[in-house]
Scaffold this active site. Structure first.
Site, PDB file in Angstrom:
ATOM      1  N   HIS A   1      -2.046  -2.576  -8.609  1.00  0.00           N
ATOM      2  CA  HIS A   1      -2.799  -1.312  -8.613  1.00  0.00           C
ATOM      3  C   HIS A   1      -2.024  -0.388  -9.548  1.00  0.00           C
ATOM      4  CE1 HIS A   1      -4.842  -2.868  -5.096  1.00  0.00           C
ATOM      5  NE2 HIS A   1      -5.565  -1.772  -4.971  1.00  0.00           N
TER       6      HIS A   1
ATOM      7  N   TRP B   1     -11.463   4.421   2.093  1.00  0.00           N
ATOM      8  CA  TRP B   1     -11.583   4.868   0.703  1.00  0.00           C
ATOM      9  C   TRP B   1     -13.034   4.955   0.239  1.00  0.00           C
ATOM     10  CZ3 TRP B   1      -7.904   1.478   2.528  1.00  0.00           C
ATOM     11  CH2 TRP B   1      -6.588   1.936   2.452  1.00  0.00           C
TER      12      TRP B   1
ATOM     13  N   GLN C   1       0.815  -1.228   0.000  1.00  0.00           N
ATOM     14  CA  GLN C   1       0.000   0.000   0.000  1.00  0.00           C
ATOM     15  C   GLN C   1       0.848   1.279   0.000  1.00  0.00           C
ATOM     16  OE1 GLN C   1      -3.878   0.590   0.557  1.00  0.00           O
ATOM     17  NE2 GLN C   1      -2.787   2.171  -0.559  1.00  0.00           N
TER      18      GLN C   1
END
Ligand SMILES: [Zn+2]
Length: 411
Positions: free
Chosen positions: A208, A313, A150
């Site tokens: 991602h 989020w 992340q």
């Protein structure tokens, strides 16, 4: 067990599906039966393989507002808020929240899940908890765990070592976040690192990639080229690629040639992206999604995921992938008749291909006896009626049964 009066996508008429223990033993065309006998009656509705959740963060679910809410609604504030919550993560806390979220998925007919687990934590607490959850929930779902950095691989201290350790501990998929690395060069080197790690370990890849409105973010070309050169395309997925909604057509026309050569997969999370992106625009305001329809028309494999359930989020979500499908088709201009006829591809077959489920998935004789009875007779009608999975069968046994709401009219 057998299911009668089943309608199958792409086939005429009704069918009887016979299950022999945990396998599908026979699929036979059969006229409508008024009496289902000892069979399960699909009542002329669709029977499909289970829904797939190809992109979720189970280690972060059910944490929105702890300790603070994301006030700007941006992806980057979400990462900041999560870093605060992450300091409070414990083994049991992660397992309890993940199990609750998995129950929500199961109740909506999902049996295959890919979850990204944050490994930018020197203790790898969430990963260790999720590895246990993967084993403890095998009767409910097949769970793929992505080692997801992340806070970056190159720009987080010890990031490379944590990624390698996560794979050694048993993560199934190598992740990445090149657009979040501090520099373009770090983004590129993070992709080379993660592709090396995947090649060495035999793991799948799900990055991602370009999850931003910044049109300068162009890591998809790097990922696709690495996949092409290493001939790993079908095992590689680019998640989000929202910057593609901001790239111009001249660049995309060149890029799509490479994407087709690479054969990589795409996941779009439309509810989350429409919420997080476009936040720096006034008007005109971008939608902040990748080119879902265009990827699909080009023959590339693209599917929809939920991304979040009540986390820093995204504050909503209930596990229902059909809600994501409906929103995604609206946002991506895919309500044309032809798209509606095959809409379920985006949450079934396409997602299964992304997860590389192969012969572990699909309504065919010899494959696992995992399937759903839906509440409508076609993709179009299921969407229009905001239908549901009514029965979920796994390993040949009923896992979930939903009773539709009953309405009483008095005039
Ligand atoms: Zn994500």
């Amino acid at each position: 067990m057998k299911i009668v009066n089943a309608r199958l996508r792409g086939r005429e008429g009704l069918h009887r599906i016979e299950l022999d223990g945990a396998r599908i033993a026979a699929i036979v065309a059969q006229p409508a039966l008024a009496d289902a006998g000892d069979g399960l009656d699909a009542a002329g509705n669709l029977v499909v393989p289970p829904f797939v959740e190809p992109h979720i963060h189970l280690d972060a679910t059910l944490t929105a507002g702890e300790p603070a809410w994301n006030m700007s609604g941006t992806l980057f504030e979400g990462i900041e808020r999560w870093a605060e919550r992450k300091a409070l993560v414990t083994h049991e806390d992660t397992k309890t929240r993940a199990r609750k979220a998995i129950d929500m998925l199961v109740e909506h007919g999902i049996q295959h899940v890919r979850t990204h687990v944050d490994v930018t934590d020197p203790t790898l607490a969430a990963l260790k908890a999720m590895l246990e959850v993967r084993e403890e929930t095998r009767h409910l779902i097949d769970l793929q765990i992505v080692a997801f950095p992340q806070e970056g691989i190159e720009s987080y201290q010890g990031g490379r070592e944590l990624m390698a350790e996560a794979i050694a501990l048993g993560a199934d998929v190598v992740g990445g976040i090149p657009h979040f690395e501090n520099t373009r060069e770090q983004g590129v080197s993070s992709i080379k690192f993660l592709m090396d790690l995947a090649e060495r370990s035999g793991c799948l890849v799900d990055v991602h990639c370009d999850e931003t409105d910044d049109p300068q973010s162009r890591f998809l070309e790097v990922l696709a080229e690495e996949a092409r050169v290493r001939d790993m395309g079908e095992r590689v997925t680019a998640s989000h690629t929202t910057a593609m909604g901001s790239w111009d057509n001249a660049y995309c026309s060149k890029l799509f040639r490479l994407l087709k050569l690479s054969r990589i997969n795409f996941v779009s999370c439309p509810t989350e992206s429409i919420h997080l992106q476009g936040r720096f625009d006034t008007f005109p305001k971008r939608r902040g999604l990748t080119r879902v329809a265009e990827l699909d028309r080009a023959g590339l494999n693209v599917c929809f995921g939920q991304d979040s359930i009540v986390d820093p989020w995204y504050p909503l979500g209930n596990g229902n992938i059909l809600r994501i499908l409906e929103a995604g088709l609206h946002i991506c201009h895919m309500l044309g008749y032809a798209d509606l006829q095959r809409a379920l591809d985006l949450v079934t077959g396409h997602s299964a291909r992304t997860l590389q489920l192969g012969e572990r998935y699909g309504l065919e004789v010899g494959r696992p006896a995992n399937l759903l009875i839906l509440s409508a007779a076609s993709d179009y009608e299921l969407l229009r009626s905001q239908g549901h999975a009514l029965v979920s069968i796994r390993h040949g046994e009923v896992l979930m049964r939903r009773t539709p709401a009953r309405i009483e009219r008095y005039s």
